[in-house]
Design a protein around this motif. Structure first.
Motif, PDB file in Angstrom:
ATOM      1  N   HIS A 149       0.833  -1.202   0.000  1.00  0.00           N
ATOM      2  CA  HIS A 149       0.000   0.000   0.000  1.00  0.00           C
ATOM      3  C   HIS A 149       0.867   1.251   0.000  1.00  0.00           C
ATOM      4  O   HIS A 149       1.881   1.333   0.712  1.00  0.00           O
ATOM      5  N   LEU A 150       0.449   2.220  -0.800  1.00  0.00           N
ATOM      6  CA  LEU A 150       1.061   3.551  -0.823  1.00  0.00           C
ATOM      7  C   LEU A 150      -0.036   4.569  -0.573  1.00  0.00           C
ATOM      8  O   LEU A 150      -1.029   4.621  -1.316  1.00  0.00           O
ATOM      9  N   ARG A 151       0.134   5.365   0.479  1.00  0.00           N
ATOM     10  CA  ARG A 151      -0.772   6.496   0.705  1.00  0.00           C
ATOM     11  C   ARG A 151       0.013   7.771   0.532  1.00  0.00           C
ATOM     12  O   ARG A 151       1.017   8.000   1.213  1.00  0.00           O
ATOM     13  N   ALA A 152      -0.406   8.590  -0.411  1.00  0.00           N
ATOM     14  CA  ALA A 152       0.227   9.884  -0.678  1.00  0.00           C
ATOM     15  C   ALA A 152      -0.866  10.932  -0.665  1.00  0.00           C
ATOM     16  O   ALA A 152      -1.723  10.939  -1.550  1.00  0.00           O
ATOM     17  N   GLY A 153      -0.832  11.793   0.354  1.00  0.00           N
ATOM     18  CA  GLY A 153      -1.927  12.745   0.492  1.00  0.00           C
ATOM     19  C   GLY A 153      -3.227  11.996   0.768  1.00  0.00           C
ATOM     20  O   GLY A 153      -3.263  11.049   1.559  1.00  0.00           O
ATOM     21  N   PRO A 154      -4.308  12.328   0.081  1.00  0.00           N
ATOM     22  CA  PRO A 154      -5.592  11.663   0.322  1.00  0.00           C
ATOM     23  C   PRO A 154      -5.771  10.379  -0.485  1.00  0.00           C
ATOM     24  O   PRO A 154      -6.789   9.705  -0.351  1.00  0.00           O
ATOM     25  N   VAL A 155      -4.793  10.030  -1.331  1.00  0.00           N
ATOM     26  CA  VAL A 155      -4.950   8.907  -2.257  1.00  0.00           C
ATOM     27  C   VAL A 155      -4.165   7.699  -1.757  1.00  0.00           C
ATOM     28  O   VAL A 155      -2.994   7.812  -1.390  1.00  0.00           O
ATOM     29  N   THR A 156      -4.831   6.529  -1.743  1.00  0.00           N
ATOM     30  CA  THR A 156      -4.171   5.271  -1.395  1.00  0.00           C
ATOM     31  C   THR A 156      -4.192   4.345  -2.606  1.00  0.00           C
ATOM     32  O   THR A 156      -5.243   4.120  -3.204  1.00  0.00           O
ATOM     33  N   SER A 157      -3.026   3.822  -2.973  1.00  0.00           N
ATOM     34  CA  SER A 157      -2.892   2.887  -4.095  1.00  0.00           C
ATOM     35  C   SER A 157      -2.389   1.556  -3.568  1.00  0.00           C
ATOM     36  O   SER A 157      -1.793   1.474  -2.488  1.00  0.00           O
ATOM     37  N   ARG A 158      -2.616   0.489  -4.354  1.00  0.00           N
ATOM     38  CA  ARG A 158      -2.242  -0.850  -3.907  1.00  0.00           C
ATOM     39  C   ARG A 158      -1.792  -1.690  -5.097  1.00  0.00           C
ATOM     40  O   ARG A 158      -2.331  -1.573  -6.199  1.00  0.00           O
ATOM     41  N   ILE A 159      -0.785  -2.530  -4.855  1.00  0.00           N
ATOM     42  CA  ILE A 159      -0.401  -3.543  -5.828  1.00  0.00           C
ATOM     43  C   ILE A 159      -0.353  -4.892  -5.097  1.00  0.00           C
ATOM     44  O   ILE A 159      -0.202  -4.950  -3.873  1.00  0.00           O
ATOM     45  N   VAL A 160      -0.475  -5.972  -5.867  1.00  0.00           N
ATOM     46  CA  VAL A 160      -0.395  -7.330  -5.326  1.00  0.00           C
ATOM     47  C   VAL A 160       0.969  -7.900  -5.666  1.00  0.00           C
ATOM     48  O   VAL A 160       1.384  -7.894  -6.827  1.00  0.00           O
ATOM     49  N   MET A 161       1.684  -8.389  -4.644  1.00  0.00           N
ATOM     50  CA  MET A 161       3.003  -8.964  -4.879  1.00  0.00           C
ATOM     51  C   MET A 161       3.098 -10.319  -4.186  1.00  0.00           C
ATOM     52  O   MET A 161       2.399 -10.588  -3.202  1.00  0.00           O
ATOM     53  N   LEU A 162       3.959 -11.175  -4.717  1.00  0.00           N
ATOM     54  CA  LEU A 162       4.097 -12.540  -4.220  1.00  0.00           C
ATOM     55  C   LEU A 162       5.528 -12.790  -3.792  1.00  0.00           C
ATOM     56  O   LEU A 162       6.452 -12.688  -4.603  1.00  0.00           O
ATOM     57  N   LYS A 163       5.713 -13.115  -2.509  1.00  0.00           N
ATOM     58  CA  LYS A 163       7.012 -13.597  -2.063  1.00  0.00           C
ATOM     59  C   LYS A 163       7.032 -15.109  -2.255  1.00  0.00           C
ATOM     60  O   LYS A 163       6.139 -15.816  -1.788  1.00  0.00           O
ATOM     61  N   ASN A 164       8.031 -15.608  -2.958  1.00  0.00           N
ATOM     62  CA  ASN A 164       8.037 -17.018  -3.343  1.00  0.00           C
ATOM     63  C   ASN A 164       9.465 -17.554  -3.328  1.00  0.00           C
ATOM     64  O   ASN A 164      10.039 -17.875  -4.355  1.00  0.00           O
ATOM     65  N   THR A 165      10.044 -17.644  -2.131  1.00  0.00           N
ATOM     66  CA  THR A 165      11.368 -18.220  -1.987  1.00  0.00           C
ATOM     67  C   THR A 165      11.343 -19.666  -2.462  1.00  0.00           C
ATOM     68  O   THR A 165      10.459 -20.421  -2.073  1.00  0.00           O
ATOM     69  N   PRO A 166      12.278 -20.089  -3.294  1.00  0.00           N
ATOM     70  CA  PRO A 166      12.253 -21.462  -3.802  1.00  0.00           C
ATOM     71  C   PRO A 166      12.555 -22.480  -2.716  1.00  0.00           C
ATOM     72  O   PRO A 166      12.985 -22.142  -1.617  1.00  0.00           O
ATOM     73  N   ASN A 167      12.340 -23.719  -3.041  1.00  0.00           N
ATOM     74  CA  ASN A 167      12.545 -24.806  -2.094  1.00  0.00           C
ATOM     75  C   ASN A 167      14.030 -25.109  -1.950  1.00  0.00           C
ATOM     76  O   ASN A 167      14.561 -25.994  -2.592  1.00  0.00           O
ATOM     77  N   ASP A 168      14.708 -24.364  -1.085  1.00  0.00           N
ATOM     78  CA  ASP A 168      16.122 -24.613  -0.820  1.00  0.00           C
ATOM     79  C   ASP A 168      16.411 -24.236   0.622  1.00  0.00           C
ATOM     80  O   ASP A 168      15.497 -24.080   1.430  1.00  0.00           O
ATOM     81  N   GLY A 169      17.676 -24.085   0.961  1.00  0.00           N
ATOM     82  CA  GLY A 169      18.049 -23.835   2.348  1.00  0.00           C
ATOM     83  C   GLY A 169      17.466 -22.573   2.932  1.00  0.00           C
ATOM     84  O   GLY A 169      17.326 -22.458   4.158  1.00  0.00           O
TER      85      GLY A 169
END
Length: 247
Positions: A149-169
């Motif tokens: 989420h980003l709120r700048a002044g009266p406006v709030t914007s949003r993006i969808v992101m995926l954390k996806n660490t691979p199957n390792d140590g």
């Protein structure tokens, strides 16, 4: 009426009430946009349940090999312009870029997807007008779908992101989504069915993907990691059994 008859009636009433209560019990509802994976994890050698097994999820990404296209810088106007993070998905670090038409106070924070609870508050900043690219890295975040989420002044914007660490140590140091109980049982809710934008580390668009296939990874010290792949839809309950081999 004899005491024996009264006692029999009382016992019958208690048994009926107990049956009514058990019939009314319902499993915990699955959150919207999630599937539930549950089961038992045991030692392959002796069949005994394993406690404190950490469970992680790795999403299988299928972009359909779409054409790459360059991202044009957004045109500045009075509202902040928030771009998709890149790369997305990401394993360790991603960057979030946005443009401000005028100097503004901004607030940046992260929640689980479609949730209100804040999992990471990056803070509030006073920024000049222009382009800003902020590195985002938090090893404490589990593999999951998040809203930035980003709120700048009266406006709030949003993006969808995926954390996806691979199957390792690196998974061993990450926060698990669930841990097995003393009887080896586990249950976790997994976000599925959402469509996310795929972006490479040069901010090129790679198209979209719908997250349905997961790899469930079980990790415990002294044992070999085990994983199973599941194809899930929102609202589905899936029971699985996992056996782990000692190292």
């Amino acid at each position: 009426m004899s005491r024996c008859l009264l006692l029999e009636l009382l016992i019958a009433a208690l048994l009926l009430g107990s049956c009514d209560r058990s019939s009314d019990e319902q499993p915990d509802p699955i959150p919207a946009g999630h599937a539930r994976v549950m089961g038992v994890v045991t030692d392959e050698a002796d069949g005994q349940p394993l406690i404190d097994v950490a469970f992680h999820v790795v999403y299988r990404i299928d972009s359909g090999a779409p054409a790459r296209e360059s991202r044009n810088p957004p045109t500045l106007d009075e509202d902040p312009q928030l771009s998709q993070n890149f790369p997305n998905p990401y394993a360790d670090t991603t960057r979030v870029a946005f443009d401000l038409a005028v100097p503004m106070d901004v607030h940046l924070w992260v929640t689980a997807h479609d949730a209100d609870s804040v999992v990471w508050d990056l803070g509030e900043f006073t920024l000049v007008a222009g382009h800003h690219a902020i590195p985002v890295a938090n090893s404490a975040l589990a593999n999951l779908i998040y809203d930035f989420h980003l709120r700048a002044g009266p406006v709030t914007s949003r993006i969808v992101m995926l954390k996806n660490t691979p199957n390792d140590g690196r998974l061993r140091a990450a926060r698990p989504l669930a841990v097995s109980a003393s009887d080896g049982s586990f249950a976790l809710n997994v976000a599925v069915g959402q469509t996310i934008a795929l972006v490479d580390d040069q901010s090129h668009s790679l198209g979209n993907t719908t997250l349905r296939i997961i790899e469930l990874v079980a990790i415990k010290a002294g044992y070999r990691s085990e994983s199973i792949t599941q194809n899930l839809d929102p609202g589905v309950r899936r029971e699985v059994s996992i056996q782990m081999q000692r190292e």
